[in-house]
Design a protein around this motif. Structure first.
Motif, PDB file in Angstrom:
ATOM      1  N   PHE A 190     -14.640   6.282   4.847  1.00 11.73           N
ATOM      2  CA  PHE A 190     -15.513   6.541   6.135  1.00 11.73           C
ATOM      3  C   PHE A 190     -15.409   8.270   6.332  1.00 11.73           C
ATOM      4  CE2 PHE A 190     -15.835   2.312   6.698  1.00 11.73           C
ATOM      5  CZ  PHE A 190     -16.811   2.038   7.024  1.00 11.73           C
ATOM      6  N   GLY A 191     -14.724   8.178   5.717  1.00 10.61           N
ATOM      7  CA  GLY A 191     -14.114  10.030   6.000  1.00 10.61           C
ATOM      8  C   GLY A 191     -13.060  10.230   7.259  1.00 10.61           C
ATOM      9  N   ALA A 192     -12.773   9.142   7.728  1.00  9.53           N
ATOM     10  CA  ALA A 192     -12.122   9.080   8.793  1.00  9.53           C
ATOM     11  C   ALA A 192     -10.627  10.313   8.414  1.00  9.53           C
ATOM     12  CB  ALA A 192     -11.861   8.159   9.673  1.00  9.53           C
ATOM     13  N   LYS A 193      -9.930  10.590   9.259  1.00  7.46           N
ATOM     14  CA  LYS A 193      -9.055  11.565   9.657  1.00  7.46           C
ATOM     15  C   LYS A 193      -7.656  10.206   9.791  1.00  7.46           C
ATOM     16  CE  LYS A 193      -6.042  15.052  12.097  1.00  7.46           C
ATOM     17  NZ  LYS A 193      -5.202  15.802  12.760  1.00  7.46           N
ATOM     18  N   HIS A 194      -6.533  10.936   8.366  1.00  5.84           N
ATOM     19  CA  HIS A 194      -5.648   9.577   8.618  1.00  5.84           C
ATOM     20  C   HIS A 194      -5.097   9.507   9.225  1.00  5.84           C
ATOM     21  CE1 HIS A 194      -2.228   7.069   6.384  1.00  5.84           C
ATOM     22  NE2 HIS A 194      -1.423   7.724   6.609  1.00  5.84           N
ATOM     23  N   ARG A 195      -5.027   8.381  10.240  1.00  7.90           N
ATOM     24  CA  ARG A 195      -4.477   8.392  11.710  1.00  7.90           C
ATOM     25  C   ARG A 195      -2.370   7.974  11.715  1.00  7.90           C
ATOM     26  NH1 ARG A 195      -5.758   2.127  12.528  1.00  7.90           N
ATOM     27  NH2 ARG A 195      -5.158   2.733  14.679  1.00  7.90           N
ATOM     28  N   ASP A 207       8.799   0.963  10.405  1.00  9.21           N
ATOM     29  CA  ASP A 207       8.216   2.519  10.691  1.00  9.21           C
ATOM     30  C   ASP A 207       7.415   3.310   9.969  1.00  9.21           C
ATOM     31  OD1 ASP A 207      10.327   1.072  13.416  1.00  9.21           O
ATOM     32  OD2 ASP A 207      11.228   1.127  12.435  1.00  9.21           O
ATOM     33  N   GLY A 208       7.686   2.890   8.617  1.00 11.52           N
ATOM     34  CA  GLY A 208       6.857   3.641   7.536  1.00 11.52           C
ATOM     35  C   GLY A 208       5.413   4.015   7.968  1.00 11.52           C
ATOM     36  N   LYS A 209       5.205   4.955   7.974  1.00  5.84           N
ATOM     37  CA  LYS A 209       3.555   5.913   7.639  1.00  5.84           C
ATOM     38  C   LYS A 209       2.496   4.615   7.012  1.00  5.84           C
ATOM     39  CE  LYS A 209       4.222   8.593  11.032  1.00  5.84           C
ATOM     40  NZ  LYS A 209       3.736   8.075  12.717  1.00  5.84           N
ATOM     41  N   LEU A 210       1.762   3.952   7.739  1.00  5.86           N
ATOM     42  CA  LEU A 210       0.395   3.987   6.760  1.00  5.86           C
ATOM     43  C   LEU A 210       0.276   4.491   5.390  1.00  5.86           C
ATOM     44  CD1 LEU A 210      -1.981   2.034   8.812  1.00  5.86           C
ATOM     45  CD2 LEU A 210       0.535   0.848   7.604  1.00  5.86           C
ATOM     46  N   GLU A 211       0.352   3.971   4.694  1.00  3.08           N
ATOM     47  CA  GLU A 211       0.139   5.063   3.351  1.00  3.08           C
ATOM     48  C   GLU A 211      -1.621   5.211   2.690  1.00  3.08           C
ATOM     49  OE1 GLU A 211       2.027   6.702   1.614  1.00  3.08           O
ATOM     50  OE2 GLU A 211       3.969   6.493   2.217  1.00  3.08           O
ATOM     51  N   ASN A 212      -1.912   6.051   1.481  1.00  2.00           N
ATOM     52  CA  ASN A 212      -3.435   7.195   1.651  1.00  2.00           C
ATOM     53  C   ASN A 212      -2.683   6.958   0.064  1.00  2.00           C
ATOM     54  OD1 ASN A 212      -6.091   7.584   1.571  1.00  2.00           O
ATOM     55  ND2 ASN A 212      -5.735   9.343   2.401  1.00  2.00           N
ATOM     56  N   LEU A 222      -7.490  -7.111  13.385  1.00  5.37           N
ATOM     57  CA  LEU A 222      -8.118  -6.298  11.870  1.00  5.37           C
ATOM     58  C   LEU A 222      -8.081  -4.596  12.632  1.00  5.37           C
ATOM     59  CD1 LEU A 222      -8.111  -6.168   8.791  1.00  5.37           C
ATOM     60  CD2 LEU A 222     -10.516  -6.829   9.015  1.00  5.37           C
ATOM     61  N   ARG A 223      -8.872  -4.618  13.771  1.00  4.89           N
ATOM     62  CA  ARG A 223      -9.259  -3.538  14.453  1.00  4.89           C
ATOM     63  C   ARG A 223      -8.485  -2.448  14.808  1.00  4.89           C
ATOM     64  NH1 ARG A 223     -13.610  -2.283  12.893  1.00  4.89           N
ATOM     65  NH2 ARG A 223     -14.966  -3.401  13.565  1.00  4.89           N
ATOM     66  N   LEU A 224      -7.155  -3.001  15.117  1.00  3.43           N
ATOM     67  CA  LEU A 224      -5.867  -2.509  14.911  1.00  3.43           C
ATOM     68  C   LEU A 224      -6.012  -1.413  13.406  1.00  3.43           C
ATOM     69  CD1 LEU A 224      -3.635  -4.221  16.878  1.00  3.43           C
ATOM     70  CD2 LEU A 224      -5.088  -2.413  17.699  1.00  3.43           C
ATOM     71  N   ILE A 225      -6.503  -1.931  12.714  1.00  2.00           N
ATOM     72  CA  ILE A 225      -5.430  -1.573  11.111  1.00  2.00           C
ATOM     73  C   ILE A 225      -6.972  -0.517  10.791  1.00  2.00           C
ATOM     74  CG2 ILE A 225      -5.118  -2.275   8.932  1.00  2.00           C
ATOM     75  CD1 ILE A 225      -4.039  -4.713  10.044  1.00  2.00           C
ATOM     76  N   THR A 226      -8.542  -0.966  11.102  1.00  3.22           N
ATOM     77  CA  THR A 226      -9.556  -0.383  11.210  1.00  3.22           C
ATOM     78  C   THR A 226     -10.391  -0.415  11.950  1.00  3.22           C
ATOM     79  OG1 THR A 226     -11.499  -0.584   9.626  1.00  3.22           O
ATOM     80  CG2 THR A 226     -10.314  -2.488   9.799  1.00  3.22           C
ATOM     81  N   LYS A 227     -10.987   1.419  12.330  1.00  5.72           N
ATOM     82  CA  LYS A 227     -11.516   1.152  13.720  1.00  5.72           C
ATOM     83  C   LYS A 227     -12.928   1.656  13.194  1.00  5.72           C
ATOM     84  CE  LYS A 227      -7.703   1.860  16.173  1.00  5.72           C
ATOM     85  NZ  LYS A 227      -7.567   0.976  17.910  1.00  5.72           N
ATOM     86  N   PHE A 283      -3.157  -5.677   5.627  1.00  4.85           N
ATOM     87  CA  PHE A 283      -3.318  -4.085   5.891  1.00  4.85           C
ATOM     88  C   PHE A 283      -3.998  -3.490   4.210  1.00  4.85           C
ATOM     89  CE2 PHE A 283      -0.355  -4.987   8.516  1.00  4.85           C
ATOM     90  CZ  PHE A 283      -0.059  -4.215   9.592  1.00  4.85           C
ATOM     91  N   LEU A 284      -4.607  -4.017   3.581  1.00  5.43           N
ATOM     92  CA  LEU A 284      -5.480  -3.581   2.030  1.00  5.43           C
ATOM     93  C   LEU A 284      -6.280  -2.464   3.361  1.00  5.43           C
ATOM     94  CD1 LEU A 284      -7.112  -3.840  -0.584  1.00  5.43           C
ATOM     95  CD2 LEU A 284      -8.139  -5.629   0.578  1.00  5.43           C
ATOM     96  N   PHE A 285      -7.167  -2.712   4.794  1.00  6.11           N
ATOM     97  CA  PHE A 285      -7.546  -2.102   5.237  1.00  6.11           C
ATOM     98  C   PHE A 285      -6.992  -1.125   6.024  1.00  6.11           C
ATOM     99  CE2 PHE A 285     -10.267  -5.551   4.282  1.00  6.11           C
ATOM    100  CZ  PHE A 285     -11.410  -4.815   4.722  1.00  6.11           C
ATOM    101  N   ALA A 286      -5.525  -1.045   5.317  1.00  5.26           N
ATOM    102  CA  ALA A 286      -5.064   0.396   6.422  1.00  5.26           C
ATOM    103  C   ALA A 286      -5.443   1.925   5.838  1.00  5.26           C
ATOM    104  CB  ALA A 286      -3.802   0.669   5.590  1.00  5.26           C
ATOM    105  N   ASP A 287      -5.900   1.923   4.499  1.00 10.22           N
ATOM    106  CA  ASP A 287      -6.731   2.789   4.145  1.00 10.22           C
ATOM    107  C   ASP A 287      -8.040   3.310   3.807  1.00 10.22           C
ATOM    108  OD1 ASP A 287      -3.768   3.204   2.986  1.00 10.22           O
ATOM    109  OD2 ASP A 287      -4.142   1.588   2.388  1.00 10.22           O
TER     110      ASP A 287
END
Length: 346
Positions: free
Chosen positions: A251-256, A331-336, A30-35, A241-245
């Protein structure tokens, strides 16, 4: 030591401690998905730490941080000793379990049983807080039978926060200790979100987190207008993958710029590393079964893993299972998603 203690970071989103689920392998995935989300260990009893294989219960990968160690017990001296041990292992904070309703904790008279005796909880927190320089926090229920009114919860929070608890997480259901299983205690008692909101109004300076029944980003956003944080339980495991966003929205982080395939490439390397050190593949692969929630090919993916992961699978089983999921999705980017969020934490 308490005067120098760090104040807790306000985490808008965290992942609940869940026995048999939130072990170090799931946390790594899960840490690979949310930092930025706060993670918790499974509950570890003081007896296991003081008399058992300490490394087995407490070791974790640096990548899992920020990570809170959840302790189970009711002896202030033992809890304080284990808190110091946890600090020495590098945990971000120490959490006391005052919410678990299982038979095991009832036999030991800790977990949710402790809500019957808030003075004792305060004694535990006070001594734990005095022995560590990291935040000590509490996870509790709305109450238990006989102590399930709002004024009982407010009295509990008043005593425990005054004793040194730097954040209180409230599961918005009472715990019914007689006649319900732990699973039933997660669904049968009705949710009482308004009680949690009222606690925040009563203690506006207390860092308060809500837990229970939250399964979507929009629900998180709604609760965050009333409390400081939201803890996600089963939904994190059933739909990681709920945590992808979460990092971007809350947290105001830049989209990865990362794909699901890249995340699973990292997990493939992790599996090879851990299995070469003697870990059973199934202990890791079981945490990946829910990775493709409601995605075409997910059933075949789960079937391949389920049928083969217990029978000495080769190192490429995960790659075989991923063959059921379309390359376009992997291969699609994680959506925001378009979701209005008020005042994300920066």
């Amino acid at each position: 030591m308490s005067s120098e203690k760090k104040q807790p970071i306000v985490y808008p989103v965290s992942v609940a401690p869940m026995m048999d689920w939130t072990d170090r392998h799931f946390r790594y995935f899960l840490r690979l998905i949310t930092k930025y989300s706060l993670f918790y260990t499974e509950m570890v009893t003081t007896g296991a730490i003081l008399r058992g294989d300490r490394d087995r219960f407490l070791s974790f990968s640096p990548e899992e941080a920020p990570l809170s160690l959840q302790l189970g017990g009711d002896n202030p001296a033992h809890l304080a000793e284990c808190s110091k041990i946890g600090e020495d292992y590098g945990y971000s904070e120490i959490n006391l379990n005052v919410g678990c309703p299982s038979d095991k904790v009832q036999e030991g008279n800790f977990g949710a049983c402790l809500m019957k005796d808030p003075e004792k909880v305060a004694d535990c927190i006070s001594l734990m807080d005095s022995k560590t320089s990291i935040p000590v926090t509490v996870k509790c229920r709305i109450g238990v039978r006989g102590k399930d009114k709002l004024e009982d919860l407010i009295r509990f929070v008043e005593l425990v926060s005054a004793a040194g608890a730097k954040r209180i997480t409230v599961h918005a259901r009472i715990a019914i200790l007689e006649g319900l299983s732990p699973a039933q205690n997660r669904t049968v008692p009705p949710l009482r979100y308004e009680d949690v909101y009222e606690v925040k109004k009563t203690f506006p300076n207390l860092v308060l987190e809500l837990n229970g029944g939250v399964r979507s980003l929009s629900e998180i956003s709604s609760h965050l207008t009333k409390v400081d944080g939201v803890m996600i339980g089963r939904a994190a495991y059933e739909n990681p993958f709920l945590f992808a966003d979460v990092d971007t929205l809350f947290f105001g982080a830049k989209h990865r710029e990362i794909t699901r395939r890249e995340i699973f490439d990292s997990m493939q390397e992790y599996i090879i590393s851990k299995t070469s050190s003697g870990e059973k593949p199934s202990r890791i692969l079981r945490h990946l079964l829910g990775a493709f929630h409601e995605i075409r090919g997910a059933r075949s993916y789960r079937r391949i893993l389920t049928e083969k992961m217990h029978s000495n699978p080769g190192p490429k089983l995960l790659l075989e299972a991923l063959g059921s999921i379309s390359s376009e999705y992997l291969d699609g980017k994680l959506e925001n998603p378009k979701l209005e969020v008020l005042d994300p934490v920066v």
